[in-house]
Write a protein that holds these residues in place. Structure first.
Motif, PDB file in Angstrom:
ATOM      1  N   ASP A   1      59.935  43.104  77.486  1.00  0.00           N
ATOM      2  CA  ASP A   1      58.660  42.420  77.197  1.00  0.00           C
ATOM      3  C   ASP A   1      59.066  41.612  76.020  1.00  0.00           C
ATOM      4  OD1 ASP A   1      56.740  40.839  77.037  1.00  0.00           O
ATOM      5  OD2 ASP A   1      55.302  42.257  75.742  1.00  0.00           O
ATOM      6  N   PRO A   2      60.639  41.469  75.885  1.00  0.00           N
ATOM      7  CA  PRO A   2      60.510  40.278  74.648  1.00  0.00           C
ATOM      8  C   PRO A   2      60.266  39.461  74.145  1.00  0.00           C
ATOM      9  CG  PRO A   2      62.479  39.834  76.480  1.00  0.00           C
ATOM     10  CD  PRO A   2      61.105  40.675  77.142  1.00  0.00           C
ATOM     11  N   PHE A   3      59.273  38.828  74.604  1.00  0.00           N
ATOM     12  CA  PHE A   3      58.714  38.021  73.994  1.00  0.00           C
ATOM     13  C   PHE A   3      57.503  38.454  73.860  1.00  0.00           C
ATOM     14  CE2 PHE A   3      61.745  35.451  77.963  1.00  0.00           C
ATOM     15  CZ  PHE A   3      62.795  35.744  76.938  1.00  0.00           C
ATOM     16  N   GLU A   4      57.271  39.161  73.275  1.00  0.00           N
ATOM     17  CA  GLU A   4      55.344  39.858  72.951  1.00  0.00           C
ATOM     18  C   GLU A   4      54.753  39.068  73.571  1.00  0.00           C
ATOM     19  OE1 GLU A   4      57.277  40.044  68.673  1.00  0.00           O
ATOM     20  OE2 GLU A   4      58.591  39.158  69.799  1.00  0.00           O
ATOM     21  N   LEU A   5      54.483  39.290  74.442  1.00  0.00           N
ATOM     22  CA  LEU A   5      53.107  38.461  75.503  1.00  0.00           C
ATOM     23  C   LEU A   5      51.877  39.593  75.727  1.00  0.00           C
ATOM     24  CD1 LEU A   5      54.737  36.186  77.448  1.00  0.00           C
ATOM     25  CD2 LEU A   5      53.544  35.689  76.221  1.00  0.00           C
ATOM     26  N   HIS A   6      52.854  40.601  76.255  1.00  0.00           N
ATOM     27  CA  HIS A   6      51.403  42.078  76.351  1.00  0.00           C
ATOM     28  C   HIS A   6      51.275  43.058  74.900  1.00  0.00           C
ATOM     29  CE1 HIS A   6      52.086  39.446  80.525  1.00  0.00           C
ATOM     30  NE2 HIS A   6      53.705  40.037  79.866  1.00  0.00           N
ATOM     31  N   ASN A   7      50.236  42.819  75.161  1.00  0.00           N
ATOM     32  CA  ASN A   7      49.975  43.701  74.000  1.00  0.00           C
ATOM     33  C   ASN A   7      49.576  44.805  74.600  1.00  0.00           C
ATOM     34  OD1 ASN A   7      48.477  45.133  71.686  1.00  0.00           O
ATOM     35  ND2 ASN A   7      47.302  43.856  71.530  1.00  0.00           N
ATOM     36  N   ARG A   8      50.905  46.066  74.254  1.00  0.00           N
ATOM     37  CA  ARG A   8      49.810  47.570  74.901  1.00  0.00           C
ATOM     38  C   ARG A   8      49.724  48.644  74.387  1.00  0.00           C
ATOM     39  NH1 ARG A   8      50.877  46.499  79.715  1.00  0.00           N
ATOM     40  NH2 ARG A   8      53.136  45.253  79.761  1.00  0.00           N
ATOM     41  N   ILE A   9      49.022  47.984  73.066  1.00  0.00           N
ATOM     42  CA  ILE A   9      48.052  48.681  71.571  1.00  0.00           C
ATOM     43  C   ILE A   9      47.399  49.264  72.347  1.00  0.00           C
ATOM     44  CG2 ILE A   9      46.502  47.480  70.988  1.00  0.00           C
ATOM     45  CD1 ILE A   9      48.664  49.405  68.992  1.00  0.00           C
ATOM     46  N   ASP A  10      46.882  49.325  73.557  1.00  0.00           N
ATOM     47  CA  ASP A  10      46.325  50.562  74.073  1.00  0.00           C
ATOM     48  C   ASP A  10      46.433  51.089  75.227  1.00  0.00           C
ATOM     49  OD1 ASP A  10      43.479  51.167  71.854  1.00  0.00           O
ATOM     50  OD2 ASP A  10      43.134  48.461  72.878  1.00  0.00           O
ATOM     51  N   ASP A  11      47.758  51.014  75.422  1.00  0.00           N
ATOM     52  CA  ASP A  11      48.079  51.805  76.994  1.00  0.00           C
ATOM     53  C   ASP A  11      48.646  52.819  76.623  1.00  0.00           C
ATOM     54  OD1 ASP A  11      49.625  52.364  78.854  1.00  0.00           O
ATOM     55  OD2 ASP A  11      50.609  49.999  78.488  1.00  0.00           O
ATOM     56  N   HIS A  12      48.364  54.221  77.262  1.00  0.00           N
ATOM     57  CA  HIS A  12      48.792  55.208  76.997  1.00  0.00           C
ATOM     58  C   HIS A  12      49.900  55.138  77.309  1.00  0.00           C
ATOM     59  CE1 HIS A  12      44.185  56.278  76.263  1.00  0.00           C
ATOM     60  NE2 HIS A  12      43.667  55.922  77.241  1.00  0.00           N
TER      61      HIS A  12
ATOM     62  N   HIS B   1      52.551  54.390  75.733  1.00  0.00           N
ATOM     63  CA  HIS B   1      52.705  53.460  75.498  1.00  0.00           C
ATOM     64  C   HIS B   1      52.229  54.255  73.699  1.00  0.00           C
ATOM     65  CE1 HIS B   1      55.752  50.551  76.761  1.00  0.00           C
ATOM     66  NE2 HIS B   1      54.210  50.486  77.725  1.00  0.00           N
ATOM     67  N   ALA B   2      51.097  55.321  73.653  1.00  0.00           N
ATOM     68  CA  ALA B   2      50.747  56.221  72.473  1.00  0.00           C
ATOM     69  C   ALA B   2      51.869  56.679  71.570  1.00  0.00           C
ATOM     70  CB  ALA B   2      50.017  57.036  73.547  1.00  0.00           C
ATOM     71  N   ASP B   3      52.505  56.761  72.040  1.00  0.00           N
ATOM     72  CA  ASP B   3      53.193  57.727  71.266  1.00  0.00           C
ATOM     73  C   ASP B   3      54.598  57.371  70.556  1.00  0.00           C
ATOM     74  OD1 ASP B   3      52.947  60.551  72.389  1.00  0.00           O
ATOM     75  OD2 ASP B   3      54.585  60.949  73.535  1.00  0.00           O
ATOM     76  N   GLN B   4      55.133  56.147  71.256  1.00  0.00           N
ATOM     77  CA  GLN B   4      55.840  54.827  69.911  1.00  0.00           C
ATOM     78  C   GLN B   4      54.903  54.256  68.711  1.00  0.00           C
ATOM     79  OE1 GLN B   4      58.775  54.054  70.255  1.00  0.00           O
ATOM     80  NE2 GLN B   4      59.054  55.258  72.353  1.00  0.00           N
ATOM     81  N   ALA B   5      53.308  53.818  69.462  1.00  0.00           N
ATOM     82  CA  ALA B   5      52.159  53.211  68.634  1.00  0.00           C
ATOM     83  C   ALA B   5      52.379  54.549  67.300  1.00  0.00           C
ATOM     84  CB  ALA B   5      51.301  53.001  68.850  1.00  0.00           C
ATOM     85  N   GLU B   6      51.588  56.234  67.532  1.00  0.00           N
ATOM     86  CA  GLU B   6      51.764  56.535  66.569  1.00  0.00           C
ATOM     87  C   GLU B   6      53.465  57.054  65.842  1.00  0.00           C
ATOM     88  OE1 GLU B   6      49.266  58.372  65.865  1.00  0.00           O
ATOM     89  OE2 GLU B   6      47.952  57.062  66.977  1.00  0.00           O
ATOM     90  N   HIS B   7      54.032  57.189  66.542  1.00  0.00           N
ATOM     91  CA  HIS B   7      55.619  56.814  65.368  1.00  0.00           C
ATOM     92  C   HIS B   7      56.127  55.760  65.492  1.00  0.00           C
ATOM     93  CE1 HIS B   7      59.734  57.198  64.969  1.00  0.00           C
ATOM     94  NE2 HIS B   7      59.934  56.156  65.624  1.00  0.00           N
ATOM     95  N   LEU B   8      55.252  55.052  65.645  1.00  0.00           N
ATOM     96  CA  LEU B   8      55.460  53.569  64.436  1.00  0.00           C
ATOM     97  C   LEU B   8      55.005  53.604  62.843  1.00  0.00           C
ATOM     98  CD1 LEU B   8      56.633  50.679  66.905  1.00  0.00           C
ATOM     99  CD2 LEU B   8      57.342  51.955  65.214  1.00  0.00           C
ATOM    100  N   ARG B   9      53.228  53.872  63.264  1.00  0.00           N
ATOM    101  CA  ARG B   9      52.615  54.247  62.127  1.00  0.00           C
ATOM    102  C   ARG B   9      52.979  55.241  61.019  1.00  0.00           C
ATOM    103  NH1 ARG B   9      46.830  53.224  63.452  1.00  0.00           N
ATOM    104  NH2 ARG B   9      46.310  54.784  62.795  1.00  0.00           N
ATOM    105  N   SER B  10      53.080  56.511  61.832  1.00  0.00           N
ATOM    106  CA  SER B  10      53.547  57.383  61.119  1.00  0.00           C
ATOM    107  C   SER B  10      55.665  56.211  60.039  1.00  0.00           C
ATOM    108  CB  SER B  10      54.635  58.483  61.603  1.00  0.00           C
ATOM    109  OG  SER B  10      55.497  59.582  60.807  1.00  0.00           O
ATOM    110  N   GLU B  11      56.186  56.167  61.041  1.00  0.00           N
ATOM    111  CA  GLU B  11      57.464  55.207  60.295  1.00  0.00           C
ATOM    112  C   GLU B  11      56.631  54.429  59.147  1.00  0.00           C
ATOM    113  OE1 GLU B  11      60.011  55.845  60.305  1.00  0.00           O
ATOM    114  OE2 GLU B  11      60.854  56.973  61.959  1.00  0.00           O
TER     115      GLU B  11
END
Length: 529
Positions: free
Chosen positions: A455-466, A468-478
């Motif tokens: 999704d290079p054009f940032e059209l689909h929010n995956r914040i509540d997509d399980h 992608h949960a690991d990626q969300a946690e990883h970026l929060r940690s970073e």
């Protein structure tokens, strides 16, 4: 007797609101930038460079100081860089460089001393335009940039004609080319370069107003591009996505932004870029004519980007999507330096504008006055897991943490992540957050996670997509690690700060101070005074 090699000259060229992919060298098929393209052929083109905050003044202060905005504290266009913080121009001036700035600086006060011996200013927004050299000369010539005034002065904008709103602030400048800010800045920059000699080391910061709105090239340039020949850039949508509806009235009402209208805006935006490129060519030609080109470190960048139709938006007010957070960046290293091997290189590593200060200082052999978080871009390959940006909104701070594959935009909930990290004593502490803690309801509905590979054009929010949960946690940690451990806010120190004028305040006497200290230390060690 051997003489030390002469230190390189430095030329920093800065644009304003220049979208990163509006360069021929970056693959844009329509815009003509032959001079920037030849600069890229002699240096490194960084295709994933980001500003630390997509607003003019904070981003400029970060580039100069090498610090992120939460470290230097100047969050808005009407702010001052604390004098106790060093800048790379100050460091070079202390090292014997002759330093100058030409064009738009956007400082408060207008001629703020950040390390330049001489400043010839052409400002656009705020009180600077009523203090600067450019507007004083315009008045003496009986001229005024009317379209620019209507666009920039909010109390005048209501008087703008219907054509201004219909064209989204694009059209022919009401100034002749010789008085257009791009020409004025270019001419004075060339004159500065003509004063460079072989006997000394020089720094020149040239900062153009354009292609910042209004998109108003002068006569001749305004006809360079025909709208029908242009194609919308990647990310254009036929309407404003639902998630961005709250941002669609930041400056213009985008209800009338059809594709033909966008292409007309693009024609004038591109024209201002080509006019700017022409003036940059004059700077490069002058360096080559004087024999100083090879030994000069040249940096070209912008303070932030431009949507230019991305998600049906214009300008820069809204989320930190890539077109507004990314900036063009070309670095041409002096011959014989570590970075010489980077000639004609395209680098997609994650880069920040805070990397410019350490890069300049390293090339000049000058140590920074304080530790800087940025990296030296002369190194063959900069390795950064994430790049970060931040911004203030009406209800708090927005953070961006972007890796090569994902982007996190965090409007709320970061305090929880930072608290967890701090209590655990390690950034790994944020990995323990439960799914409930990171739900949209707990964080606020504006938080977003984008999977950039699909999704290079940032059209689909995956914040509540399980998925992608690991990626969300990883970026929060970073993000927590970056805020708490990597880029702490500097402690302000001024030993000579003003004190009260009272009888019990001792004078500044170092001899008396040393005698006083000796007395008490002798008592502490059991010795007689």
């Amino acid at each position: 007797m051997t003489t030390a090699p002469r230190r390189p000259n430095v030329l920093v060229i800065q644009a304003d609101q220049f979208r990163w992919d509006c360069l021929g060298a970056a693959g844009n098929p329509d815009v003509q930038t032959p001079n920037l393209d030849r600069l890229a052929a002699d240096g490194a083109l960084f295709t994933n460079a980001f500003c630390p905050l997509p607003v003019c003044t904070p981003s400029r202060y970060s580039m100069l100081s090498g610090l992120y905005v939460h470290q230097h504290g100047a969050w808005t266009n009407h702010s001052t860089l604390p004098p106790a913080l060093d800048t790379f121009p100050r460091s070079l001036r202390r090292a014997g460089y002759r330093t100058a700035a030409v064009g738009k600086m956007h400082f408060t006060p207008t001629y703020l001393d950040v390390g330049y011996d001489h400043m010839a200013l052409a400002e656009q927004h705020g009180p600077g335009r009523y203090h600067d050299d450019y507007h004083r000369e315009l008045r003496e010539a009986g001229l005024a940039p009317v379209l620019d005034l209507l666009d920039q002065e909010e109390h005048l904008r209501t008087q703008a004609p219907a054509s201004y709103w219909e064209t989204y602030g694009s059209g022919r400048s009401d100034l002749p080319e010789e008085w257009h800010s791009t020409t004025w800045i270019g001419e004075r920059a060339v004159q500065e370069l003509k004063g460079w000699t072989d006997s000394g080391s020089h720094l020149l910061h040239v900062s153009f107003v354009k292609p910042h709105h209004p998109f108003d090239p002068p006569a001749g340039w305004d006809e360079m591009y025909h709208p029908d020949d242009l194609s919308p850039l990647p990310g254009w949508t036929e309407r404003v996505p639902e998630a961005d509806r709250g941002h669609q009235h930041g400056y213009f009402d985008y209800g009338g932004l059809t594709e033909p209208v966008l292409r007309r805006v693009m024609a004038h935006y591109y024209a201002t870029i080509s006019q700017l490129d022409h003036q940059i060519g004059r700077l490069l030609d002058q360096l080559q004519a004087s024999g100083l080109y090879d030994d000069t470190l040249i940096v070209f960048t912008s303070d932030h980007g431009e949507y230019l139709g991305f998600h049906h938006l214009l300008l820069k007010w809204g989320p930190m999507y890539d077109p507004v957070a990314k900036v063009p960046l070309i670095v041409k290293f002096p011959v014989g330096s570590t970075g010489t091997s980077r000639r004609a290189e395209v680098d997609d590593a994650l880069i920040s504008l805070v990397d410019i200060a350490p890069t300049v200082l390293s090339a000049c052999g000058v140590a920074p006055a304080q530790p800087l978080p940025g990296l030296d871009l002369a190194e063959p390959r900069v390795v950064r897991r994430c790049v970060f940006a931040e911004n203030r909104t009406g209800d708090g701070i927005v953070f961006m943490a972007r890796s090569a594959t994902h982007k996190l935009l965090l409007h709320s909930g970061v305090s929880g992540a930072l608290t967890d990290a701090a209590s655990a004593g390690t950034p790994a502490g944020v990995h323990g957050l439960s799914p409930a803690t990171t739900s949209a309801a707990a964080r606020g509905s504006r938080d977003a996670l984008y999977a950039l590979m699909t999704d290079p054009f940032e059209l689909h929010n995956r914040i509540d997509d399980h998925a992608h949960a690991d990626q969300a946690e990883h970026l929060r940690s970073e993000l927590a690690n970056w805020m708490l451990f990597e880029t702490p806010t500097p402690t302000y120190l001024d030993e000579n700060a003003p004190q009260i004028d009272a009888e019990n305040v001792p004078p500044e006497d170092q001899t008396a101070l040393a005698d006083h200290r000796t007395y008490f230390e002798s008592k502490a060690t059991g010795q007689s005074s």
